[in-house]
Write a protein that holds these residues in place. Structure first.
Motif, PDB file in Angstrom:
ATOM      1  N   PRO A 471       0.816  -1.227   0.000  1.00 52.71           N
ATOM      2  CA  PRO A 471       0.000   0.000   0.000  1.00 52.71           C
ATOM      3  C   PRO A 471       0.846   1.272   0.000  1.00 52.71           C
ATOM      4  O   PRO A 471       0.398   2.305  -0.506  1.00 52.71           O
ATOM      5  CB  PRO A 471      -0.830  -0.126   1.288  1.00 52.71           C
ATOM      6  CG  PRO A 471      -0.876  -1.590   1.583  1.00 52.71           C
ATOM      7  CD  PRO A 471       0.460  -2.119   1.129  1.00 52.71           C
ATOM      8  N   ASP A 472       2.053   1.185   0.563  1.00 49.10           N
ATOM      9  CA  ASP A 472       2.912   2.371   0.605  1.00 49.10           C
ATOM     10  C   ASP A 472       3.486   2.727  -0.761  1.00 49.10           C
ATOM     11  O   ASP A 472       4.067   3.807  -0.923  1.00 49.10           O
ATOM     12  CB  ASP A 472       4.046   2.159   1.600  1.00 49.10           C
ATOM     13  CG  ASP A 472       3.556   2.060   3.041  1.00 49.10           C
ATOM     14  OD1 ASP A 472       2.486   2.649   3.336  1.00 49.10           O
ATOM     15  OD2 ASP A 472       4.211   1.384   3.848  1.00 49.10           O
ATOM     16  N   GLN A 473       3.358   1.814  -1.722  1.00 48.31           N
ATOM     17  CA  GLN A 473       3.905   2.059  -3.055  1.00 48.31           C
ATOM     18  C   GLN A 473       2.849   2.513  -4.065  1.00 48.31           C
ATOM     19  O   GLN A 473       3.165   2.751  -5.226  1.00 48.31           O
ATOM     20  CB  GLN A 473       4.567   0.770  -3.572  1.00 48.31           C
ATOM     21  CG  GLN A 473       5.801   0.348  -2.790  1.00 48.31           C
ATOM     22  CD  GLN A 473       6.883   1.407  -2.859  1.00 48.31           C
ATOM     23  OE1 GLN A 473       7.215   1.899  -3.925  1.00 48.31           O
ATOM     24  NE2 GLN A 473       7.433   1.744  -1.690  1.00 48.31           N
ATOM     25  N   VAL A 474       1.597   2.655  -3.610  1.00 45.29           N
ATOM     26  CA  VAL A 474       0.526   2.988  -4.553  1.00 45.29           C
ATOM     27  C   VAL A 474       0.789   4.322  -5.240  1.00 45.29           C
ATOM     28  O   VAL A 474       0.700   4.437  -6.473  1.00 45.29           O
ATOM     29  CB  VAL A 474      -0.839   3.002  -3.838  1.00 45.29           C
ATOM     30  CG1 VAL A 474      -1.917   3.570  -4.755  1.00 45.29           C
ATOM     31  CG2 VAL A 474      -1.214   1.593  -3.387  1.00 45.29           C
ATOM     32  N   GLU A 475       1.127   5.350  -4.476  1.00 49.47           N
ATOM     33  CA  GLU A 475       1.313   6.666  -5.068  1.00 49.47           C
ATOM     34  C   GLU A 475       2.469   6.680  -6.059  1.00 49.47           C
ATOM     35  O   GLU A 475       2.368   7.266  -7.148  1.00 49.47           O
ATOM     36  CB  GLU A 475       1.533   7.720  -3.990  1.00 49.47           C
ATOM     37  CG  GLU A 475       1.634   9.127  -4.552  1.00 49.47           C
ATOM     38  CD  GLU A 475       1.630  10.195  -3.469  1.00 49.47           C
ATOM     39  OE1 GLU A 475       1.769  11.383  -3.819  1.00 49.47           O
ATOM     40  OE2 GLU A 475       1.485   9.845  -2.276  1.00 49.47           O
ATOM     41  N   SER A 476       3.569   6.034  -5.702  1.00 52.00           N
ATOM     42  CA  SER A 476       4.709   6.023  -6.619  1.00 52.00           C
ATOM     43  C   SER A 476       4.395   5.220  -7.881  1.00 52.00           C
ATOM     44  O   SER A 476       4.843   5.579  -8.981  1.00 52.00           O
ATOM     45  CB  SER A 476       5.954   5.463  -5.929  1.00 52.00           C
ATOM     46  OG  SER A 476       5.753   4.123  -5.525  1.00 52.00           O
ATOM     47  N   GLU A 477       3.607   4.157  -7.751  1.00 46.95           N
ATOM     48  CA  GLU A 477       3.247   3.375  -8.932  1.00 46.95           C
ATOM     49  C   GLU A 477       2.271   4.132  -9.836  1.00 46.95           C
ATOM     50  O   GLU A 477       2.397   4.099 -11.059  1.00 46.95           O
ATOM     51  CB  GLU A 477       2.632   2.036  -8.510  1.00 46.95           C
ATOM     52  CG  GLU A 477       3.627   1.046  -7.944  1.00 46.95           C
ATOM     53  CD  GLU A 477       4.681   0.640  -8.952  1.00 46.95           C
ATOM     54  OE1 GLU A 477       4.378   0.618 -10.159  1.00 46.95           O
ATOM     55  OE2 GLU A 477       5.822   0.362  -8.545  1.00 46.95           O
ATOM     56  N   MET A 478       1.320   4.832  -9.239  1.00 45.19           N
ATOM     57  CA  MET A 478       0.326   5.523 -10.056  1.00 45.19           C
ATOM     58  C   MET A 478       0.891   6.776 -10.716  1.00 45.19           C
ATOM     59  O   MET A 478       0.280   7.317 -11.644  1.00 45.19           O
ATOM     60  CB  MET A 478      -0.910   5.872  -9.244  1.00 45.19           C
ATOM     61  CG  MET A 478      -0.678   6.859  -8.119  1.00 45.19           C
ATOM     62  SD  MET A 478      -2.204   7.275  -7.243  1.00 45.19           S
ATOM     63  CE  MET A 478      -2.753   8.655  -8.214  1.00 45.19           C
ATOM     64  N   THR A 479       2.048   7.224 -10.262  1.00 48.98           N
ATOM     65  CA  THR A 479       2.683   8.394 -10.886  1.00 48.98           C
ATOM     66  C   THR A 479       3.995   8.022 -11.577  1.00 48.98           C
ATOM     67  O   THR A 479       4.744   8.909 -11.984  1.00 48.98           O
ATOM     68  CB  THR A 479       2.948   9.484  -9.830  1.00 48.98           C
ATOM     69  OG1 THR A 479       3.774   8.943  -8.783  1.00 48.98           O
ATOM     70  CG2 THR A 479       1.652   9.988  -9.232  1.00 48.98           C
ATOM     71  N   ARG A 480       4.268   6.730 -11.709  1.00 46.52           N
ATOM     72  CA  ARG A 480       5.512   6.287 -12.342  1.00 46.52           C
ATOM     73  C   ARG A 480       5.632   6.857 -13.750  1.00 46.52           C
ATOM     74  O   ARG A 480       6.717   7.211 -14.210  1.00 46.52           O
ATOM     75  CB  ARG A 480       5.546   4.758 -12.399  1.00 46.52           C
ATOM     76  CG  ARG A 480       6.760   4.185 -13.123  1.00 46.52           C
ATOM     77  CD  ARG A 480       6.664   2.679 -13.198  1.00 46.52           C
ATOM     78  NE  ARG A 480       6.741   2.082 -11.883  1.00 46.52           N
ATOM     79  CZ  ARG A 480       7.892   1.776 -11.277  1.00 46.52           C
ATOM     80  NH1 ARG A 480       9.036   2.026 -11.876  1.00 46.52           N
ATOM     81  NH2 ARG A 480       7.891   1.207 -10.100  1.00 46.52           N
ATOM     82  N   TYR A 481       4.518   6.933 -14.461  1.00 50.29           N
ATOM     83  CA  TYR A 481       4.528   7.425 -15.835  1.00 50.29           C
ATOM     84  C   TYR A 481       4.036   8.868 -15.919  1.00 50.29           C
ATOM     85  O   TYR A 481       3.877   9.414 -16.998  1.00 50.29           O
ATOM     86  CB  TYR A 481       3.651   6.533 -16.713  1.00 50.29           C
ATOM     87  CG  TYR A 481       3.891   5.066 -16.457  1.00 50.29           C
ATOM     88  CD1 TYR A 481       5.076   4.455 -16.851  1.00 50.29           C
ATOM     89  CD2 TYR A 481       2.957   4.298 -15.774  1.00 50.29           C
ATOM     90  CE1 TYR A 481       5.315   3.120 -16.596  1.00 50.29           C
ATOM     91  CE2 TYR A 481       3.183   2.954 -15.520  1.00 50.29           C
ATOM     92  CZ  TYR A 481       4.361   2.371 -15.922  1.00 50.29           C
ATOM     93  OH  TYR A 481       4.592   1.048 -15.659  1.00 50.29           O
ATOM     94  N   GLY A 482       3.759   9.483 -14.772  1.00 51.40           N
ATOM     95  CA  GLY A 482       3.272  10.854 -14.760  1.00 51.40           C
ATOM     96  C   GLY A 482       1.889  10.950 -15.379  1.00 51.40           C
ATOM     97  O   GLY A 482       1.052  10.061 -15.229  1.00 51.40           O
ATOM     98  N   ALA A 483       1.657  12.073 -16.059  1.00 53.61           N
ATOM     99  CA  ALA A 483       0.387  12.276 -16.767  1.00 53.61           C
ATOM    100  C   ALA A 483       0.369  11.314 -17.940  1.00 53.61           C
ATOM    101  O   ALA A 483       1.098  11.472 -18.904  1.00 53.61           O
ATOM    102  CB  ALA A 483       0.287  13.717 -17.238  1.00 53.61           C
ATOM    103  N   TYR A 484      -0.476  10.300 -17.866  1.00 52.55           N
ATOM    104  CA  TYR A 484      -0.370   9.171 -18.766  1.00 52.55           C
ATOM    105  C   TYR A 484      -0.797   9.510 -20.183  1.00 52.55           C
ATOM    106  O   TYR A 484      -1.921   9.955 -20.418  1.00 52.55           O
ATOM    107  CB  TYR A 484      -1.202   8.004 -18.238  1.00 52.55           C
ATOM    108  CG  TYR A 484      -1.205   6.807 -19.155  1.00 52.55           C
ATOM    109  CD1 TYR A 484      -0.007   6.241 -19.584  1.00 52.55           C
ATOM    110  CD2 TYR A 484      -2.390   6.259 -19.614  1.00 52.55           C
ATOM    111  CE1 TYR A 484       0.000   5.149 -20.422  1.00 52.55           C
ATOM    112  CE2 TYR A 484      -2.389   5.171 -20.456  1.00 52.55           C
ATOM    113  CZ  TYR A 484      -1.194   4.610 -20.852  1.00 52.55           C
ATOM    114  OH  TYR A 484      -1.182   3.541 -21.697  1.00 52.55           O
ATOM    115  N   GLY A 485       0.091   9.280 -21.122  1.00 54.35           N
ATOM    116  CA  GLY A 485      -0.237   9.302 -22.543  1.00 54.35           C
ATOM    117  C   GLY A 485      -0.643  10.658 -23.072  1.00 54.35           C
ATOM    118  O   GLY A 485      -0.316  11.708 -22.527  1.00 54.35           O
ATOM    119  N   GLY A 486      -1.363  10.645 -24.152  1.00 57.86           N
ATOM    120  CA  GLY A 486      -1.769  11.862 -24.836  1.00 57.86           C
ATOM    121  C   GLY A 486      -3.179  12.284 -24.521  1.00 57.86           C
ATOM    122  O   GLY A 486      -3.873  12.823 -25.388  1.00 57.86           O
TER     123      GLY A 486
END
Length: 573
Positions: A471-486
């Motif tokens: 659970p502590d890695q959720v934020e880093s995983e959901m922002t790993r790619y930043g603003a996703y795609g186009g």
């Protein structure tokens, strides 16, 4: 017909009933819909038939945090067909809940509803060539499909909604002949709009000022104008045209460029499904018309309302390919060949982690040790993705051990602090380049975190397997790619009130009688869905609105057309 603006005599003024700006999916869809309507139409496109680096360079800009957002000339294509020349083809409509005002989602609620788009979604589906407009397993297939996760029963999630895949269809290549043959349509390539000229009172557009990179200049005068230039470029044109409107066109309340949303995507955890080898299904189901469809794990709308969560879907995904412990030759081959994978997909596929020599050797060992399967995978990619007209949509690796990660795609909440502004640097045409300050909030993290927790509980309660994640890695995983795609969404949002949005329910800029915006820039919220299909449907709706009201002077207010009451077919309630 298709013309080249570089061949036009300088200084002239072209006239038409309607001028569209931007020949991407939305602009081309609108042009095709208006062909033969009796209206004369000019469609302006900045690029040519193929990629041209000097045109593409006009997209460059600045990003306040490069770790959170890709360079601005990525994911956007300045040429006939726009970003459909590189997109993956994933298509689905918005869910009905996406249009609702939701107390837990600030600034949510659309001034239109699902019934307003229902007449236009099927036509949009045909244009993208994604098969029938049917987005549940029950409506799309006459046969019973094998379950994704045998025995999974959940009060929080469904597994019957679909995403469908276009060929993917390059609108420039697919519809070029139709654009050429339309007698009442002129497509002008290499035509860069540099200024929107308002009347003295600032209440209507008189003309667009257009330039070529070779120094040519002309004007386009029309009864009505539509910007279909993509979310980011729409902001640039509105803000840069500030001679009559000091803050920029449509920006009386400082809303142009605000509420910038993309999607929050990531791959997380370790999901092991109990049962015989290959009993879980993470692949594509093929419709009778040959369209690839894929089922998702989707958060139920009643659960979203009850728990105050945003919209989220997830897919069964292969393990992260950078870790050679997956012992899969195909995944290791993809990692070793990452330099040859296009940026748009490579960034998501391998995550950017550094891998040392020892792990590289282990990847090579995976390829060698799994050689027959790896060769079969390569042949599959060549036959079904490289050579096929309708391409296999993505990398899907079946797991004998029923071992997966979870690939999620989540709605981002509207936030006025997430915004796009003009910078000080200028491009080759003299326009200010953009500065993007994309942000996410605690509500976004909360939606993903609580959704994953619900899924873990439901997997265990169904006695079908186990989902483990940190659970502590959720934020880093959901922002790993930043603003996703186009997915450039929300920067010129739709609202009945000019104090809450930039355009009205028909896409008309508040306070400007004859200027409309089309595309995902006008979405008030982002949904979980990729925006292309809905952006096209909105464009088709706008095309019908403009056609039906062509006889009404642009300075008057026509009576609104009654909305359709029919629900969109195949969209889950």
């Amino acid at each position: 017909m298709i013309l080249d603006a570089r061949d036009l005599p300088a200084g002239q003024t072209l006239t038409a009933d309607l001028c569209l700006v931007g020949a991407g999916a939305v602009g081309i869809a609108m042009a095709l819909e208006l062909a033969g309507s009796g209206l004369s139409v000019i469609l302006l496109e900045s690029g040519g038939f193929g990629r041209e680096e000097d045109s593409q360079a006009l997209y460059r800009g600045a990003v306040t945090d490069p770790a959170r957002h890709s360079p601005l000339d990525r994911y956007r294509e300045r040429r006939l067909g726009g970003s459909t020349t590189t997109w993956g083809g994933r298509s689905m409509p918005l869910d009905p809940i996406d249009f609702e005002p939701r107390p837990a989602i600030p600034h949510s609620g659309w001034p239109i509803g699902p019934a307003d788009l229902a007449p236009f979604y099927p036509r949009a589906n045909r244009l993208v060539e994604a098969g029938a407009f049917a987005y549940t397993a029950e409506t799309a297939f006459d046969r019973t499909l094998r379950p994704m996760i045998p025995g999974f029963a959940s009060p929080h999630f469904t597994t019957n909604t679909l995403e469908r895949f276009s060929c993917p269809t390059d609108f420039g290549r697919r519809y070029r002949h139709k654009l050429e043959q339309a007698a009442d349509l002129r497509v002008l390539l290499h035509a860069n709009v540099v200024h929107i000229a308002l009347s003295d009172g600032g209440e209507r557009v008189e003309a667009l000022e257009v330039r070529t990179l070779q120094g040519g200049a002309f004007r386009v005068a029309a009864g009505r104008f539509v910007l279909a230039t993509g979310g980011l470029e729409t902001v640039r044109l509105l803000l840069a045209s500030h001679d009559r409107a000091p803050a920029g066109i449509g920006n009386h309340h400082d809303l142009v460029g605000r509420f910038y949303m993309c999607h929050l995507a990531g791959t997380i955890g370790r999901l092991r499904i109990d049962g015989p080898p290959f009993s879980a299904w993470n692949g594509y189901d093929i419709a009778d018309d040959g369209t690839y469809c894929r089922r998702r794990i989707a958060l139920r709308p009643d659960v979203q309302r009850e728990l105050g969560l945003g919209n989220v879907i997830a897919r069964l995904h292969h393990p992260r390919i950078t870790d050679p412990s997956h012992r899969n030759g195909a995944l290791s081959l993809l990692y070793l060949a990452r330099a040859f994978i296009p940026y748009e997909y490579g960034k998501r596929l391998h995550g950017g982690e550094a891998v040392g020599l020892a792990d590289r050797l282990r990847h090579l060992g995976n390829v060698a040790g799994d050689l027959p399967a790896t060769i079969g995978f390569m042949l599959h990619l060549l036959r079904d993705r490289r050579l096929a007209e309708r391409k296999f949509p993505s990398i899907v690796i079946r797991s004998r051990a029923n071992l997966f990660s979870l690939d999620f795609h989540a709605e981002q909440q509207p936030d006025p602090a997430s915004r796009v502004t003009l910078g000080h640097e200028r491009d080759a045409l003299g326009l200010p380049r953009l500065v993007v300050d994309w942000r996410y909030g605690r509500g976004d993290v909360d939606t993903v975190s609580r959704t994953l927790a619900l899924f873990a509980v439901d997997i265990a309660a169904s006695c079908v397997g186990r989902f483990d994640y940190d659970p502590d890695q959720v934020e880093s995983e959901m922002t790993r790619y930043g603003a996703y795609g186009g997915h450039h969404i929300g920067v010129a949002r739709m609202s009945d009130s000019p104090r809450q949005g930039v355009v009205d329910r028909d896409g008309r800029v508040h306070g400007i009688a004859n200027l409309h915006l089309a595309g995902s820039a006008v979405f008030p919220t982002s949904s979980q869905a990729n925006p292309t299909l809905t952006a096209i449907a909105l464009g088709l709706r706008l095309a019908h609105h403009l056609r039906d009201r062509a006889a009404v002077p642009a300075g008057t207010t026509p009576a609104p057309a009654p909305p359709s009451s029919a629900p969109p077919s195949g969209v889950p309630a």
